[in-house]
Enzyme design. Structure first.
Site, PDB file in Angstrom:
ATOM      1  N   LYS A 191       0.807  -1.226   0.000  1.00 25.29           N
ATOM      2  CA  LYS A 191       0.000   0.000   0.000  1.00 25.29           C
ATOM      3  C   LYS A 191       0.839   1.274   0.000  1.00 25.29           C
ATOM      4  CE  LYS A 191      -4.409  -1.625   1.537  1.00 25.29           C
ATOM      5  NZ  LYS A 191      -5.533  -1.522   2.454  1.00 25.29           N
ATOM      6  N   LYS A 194      -4.653 -10.113  -6.186  1.00 26.85           N
ATOM      7  CA  LYS A 194      -5.884 -10.476  -5.470  1.00 26.85           C
ATOM      8  C   LYS A 194      -7.020  -9.525  -5.878  1.00 26.85           C
ATOM      9  CE  LYS A 194      -5.604  -7.751  -1.301  1.00 26.85           C
ATOM     10  NZ  LYS A 194      -5.800  -7.565   0.096  1.00 26.85           N
ATOM     11  N   LYS A 244     -10.638  -4.030  -3.420  1.00 25.89           N
ATOM     12  CA  LYS A 244     -11.476  -2.846  -3.610  1.00 25.89           C
ATOM     13  C   LYS A 244     -10.650  -1.639  -4.032  1.00 25.89           C
ATOM     14  CE  LYS A 244     -12.083  -3.263   1.297  1.00 25.89           C
ATOM     15  NZ  LYS A 244     -13.092  -3.642   2.241  1.00 25.89           N
TER      16      LYS A 244
HETATM   17  P1  TYM Z   1     -10.671  -6.026   4.609  1.00 21.06           P
HETATM   18  O1  TYM Z   1     -11.783  -5.079   4.875  1.00 21.06           O
HETATM   19  O2  TYM Z   1      -9.628  -5.644   3.638  1.00 21.06           O
HETATM   20  O3  TYM Z   1     -11.231  -7.415   4.142  1.00 21.06           O
HETATM   21  C1  TYM Z   1     -12.259  -8.074   4.871  1.00 21.06           C
HETATM   22  C2  TYM Z   1     -12.067  -9.576   4.786  1.00 21.06           C
HETATM   23  O4  TYM Z   1     -12.104  -9.991   3.403  1.00 21.06           O
HETATM   24  C3  TYM Z   1     -10.976 -10.814   3.125  1.00 21.06           C
HETATM   25  N1  TYM Z   1     -10.583 -10.602   1.718  1.00 21.06           N
HETATM   26  C4  TYM Z   1     -10.520 -11.574   0.808  1.00 21.06           C
HETATM   27  N2  TYM Z   1     -10.798 -12.894   0.870  1.00 21.06           N
HETATM   28  C5  TYM Z   1     -10.641 -13.619  -0.269  1.00 21.06           C
HETATM   29  N3  TYM Z   1     -10.232 -13.085  -1.452  1.00 21.06           N
HETATM   30  C6  TYM Z   1      -9.950 -11.760  -1.559  1.00 21.06           C
HETATM   31  N4  TYM Z   1      -9.551 -11.248  -2.720  1.00 21.06           N
HETATM   32  C7  TYM Z   1     -10.094 -10.953  -0.393  1.00 21.06           C
HETATM   33  N5  TYM Z   1      -9.907  -9.632  -0.155  1.00 21.06           N
HETATM   34  C8  TYM Z   1     -10.212  -9.441   1.145  1.00 21.06           C
HETATM   35  C9  TYM Z   1      -9.895 -10.321   4.080  1.00 21.06           C
HETATM   36  O5  TYM Z   1      -8.909 -11.296   4.276  1.00 21.06           O
HETATM   37  C10 TYM Z   1     -10.712 -10.040   5.327  1.00 21.06           C
HETATM   38  O6  TYM Z   1     -10.897 -11.235   6.070  1.00 21.06           O
HETATM   39  N6  TYM Z   1      -7.357  -5.904   8.315  1.00 21.06           N
HETATM   40  C11 TYM Z   1      -8.656  -6.440   7.959  1.00 21.06           C
HETATM   41  C12 TYM Z   1      -9.755  -5.931   8.843  1.00 21.06           C
HETATM   42  C13 TYM Z   1      -9.544  -6.159  10.293  1.00 21.06           C
HETATM   43  C14 TYM Z   1      -9.569  -7.388  10.986  1.00 21.06           C
HETATM   44  C15 TYM Z   1      -9.332  -7.085  12.345  1.00 21.06           C
HETATM   45  C16 TYM Z   1      -9.777  -8.694  10.562  1.00 21.06           C
HETATM   46  C17 TYM Z   1      -9.279  -5.198  11.228  1.00 21.06           C
HETATM   47  N7  TYM Z   1      -9.169  -5.762  12.433  1.00 21.06           N
HETATM   48  C18 TYM Z   1      -9.281  -8.097  13.310  1.00 21.06           C
HETATM   49  C19 TYM Z   1      -9.718  -9.693  11.551  1.00 21.06           C
HETATM   50  C20 TYM Z   1      -9.474  -9.390  12.896  1.00 21.06           C
HETATM   51  C21 TYM Z   1      -8.914  -6.053   6.523  1.00 21.06           C
HETATM   52  O7  TYM Z   1      -8.185  -5.355   5.920  1.00 21.06           O
HETATM   53  O8  TYM Z   1     -10.056  -6.465   6.020  1.00 21.06           O
END
Ligand code: TYM
Length: 336
Positions: free
Chosen positions: A111, A192, A195
């Site tokens: 990022k 991957k 968004k």
């Molecule tokens: P975020 O908002 O980017 O993504 C949310 C969840 O979606 C999964 N994900 C995917 N799974 C499969 N294929 C993809 N292309 C893909 N893109 C995203 C992510 O792995 C995630 O599970 N840091 C986290 C948010 C967070 C969090 C936490 C998660 C903050 N605190 C504590 C678990 C525990 C995140 O960026 O999610």
């Protein structure tokens, strides 16, 4: 009951990867685990969010939680910034994590790459994530594969804190699905689905219309050859599409290969678009029902109250261990 914790950023688009890789799986946990599912708005602001849009994005994410089948009677759904312990513990954990380990986080490297300036929050992002998880004594953390390194870091921070200050935190485990943990971009199967992809053809958003979905699937890149076979090394684009087909229908890869034996990419894509539409349409319908029901704010308020109760106990424990002041006992705090 064991505890599960996970979170999703309210940073605009929720895509099929978020749904199949994470949100849909959350519902598998709600009967057997005491679940905390958070809308992590403090993580979202590590990159600029328009303050006029963010409240809607937060509500949207919560509505998609509900529309995907999360039951507020069973799970605690809440917004991160409604629970002050997260930011507070995050600071304490920043003081036991190192610059070197945060510099090695691949999400940070991706990022920040090529940018002249980025927020320091982007750098400390995984420490806030560790605080999220540790505040609930979570046993398991259901996430997609891109979050595996962050959960590993959380484990390391917890272990270091425990050995330095005495047993305080439960050390959690990431739960990552065997398939669909990293859905790829429809335009570049080596990246991957994300968004932040500047090309919206790369991802299917949960709010896309049927026509948009059909168009994105039709225009998805394919590999050379014409067979529908699951071979991630040789045919990464088709393997990604087969994975999506499998997750939407429950069919195994071999069954899918048999079903499309002798058929070409166009036939496969046409059916794939149909099964994706069949997966997303009911979520969109439920989303509209919940949006009109007016139940969202009470759900999130109750969720925040429960989250505050649990997390303030753990924060108190951590502050005690570190020798910090407890004169303003966090367990006495009330949600405004
Ligand atoms: P975020 O908002 O980017 O993504 C949310 C969840 O979606 C999964 N994900 C995917 N799974 C499969 N294929 C993809 N292309 C893909 N893109 C995203 C992510 O792995 C995630 O599970 N840091 C986290 C948010 C967070 C969090 C936490 C998660 C903050 N605190 C504590 C678990 C525990 C995140 O960026 O999610």
């Amino acid at each position: 009951m064991k505890r599960a914790f996970s979170g999703v950023q309210p940073s605009g688009v929720l895509h099929l990867g978020n749904y199949l890789g994470a949100i849909r799986r959350f519902t598998d946990f709600q009967d057997e685990y005491d679940c905390y599912f958070c809308i992590v708005d403090l993580h979202a602001i590590t990159v600029y969010q328009d303050p006029k849009e963010l409240p809607k994005q937060i509500d949207d994410t919560a509505l998609y939680y509900l529309a995907s089948g999360l039951d507020p009677e069973k799970v605690t759904m809440f917004v991160q910034s409604d629970v002050p312990c997260h930011a507070e513990l995050s600071w304490m954990l920043e003081c036991v994590s190192t610059f070197g380990e945060l510099s090695r986080m691949t999400q940070f490297k991706d990022k920040s790459k090529g940018k002249e300036s980025f927020s320091s929050g982007l750098f400390t992002y995984p420490v806030l994530m560790a605080a999220d998880i540790l505040l609930y004594d979570a046993d398991v953390v259901p996430v997609g594969e891109d979050q595996k390194q962050h959960v590993e870091l959380c484990r390391n921070i917890a272990e270091r804190f425990n050995s330095r200050y005495g047993e305080t935190f439960k050390v959690p485990e990431a739960v990552i699905p065997e398939f669909g943990a990293r859905l790829k971009s429809l335009q570049d199967p080596l990246k991957k689905m994300s968004k932040s992809d500047p090309n919206p053809l790369g991802y299917i958003s949960l709010s896309d219309s049927k026509d948009e979905i059909a168009n994105k699937v039709r225009r998805a890149v394919t590999d050379s050859g014409r067979e529908i076979v699951y071979s991630p090394e040789d045919k990464p684009a088709i393997a990604n599409l087969i994975t999506i087909y499998s997750l939407c229908t429950g069919l195994g890869f071999t069954e899918i290969e048999q079903r499309f034996a002798g058929k070409g990419y166009a036939d496969f894509k046409k059916e794939l678009a149909d099964v994706v539409i069949e997966t997303i349409t009911p979520i969109q319908e439920k989303y509209a029902e919940y949006a009109g029901s007016g139940m969202l704010s009470s759900t999130l308020k109750e969720g925040a109250e429960r989250a505050n109760q649990v997390s303030s106990q753990v924060l108190k424990r951590a502050k005690q261990r570190m020798g910090l002041s407890l004169l303003a006992d966090p367990t006495e705090r009330k949600l405004l």
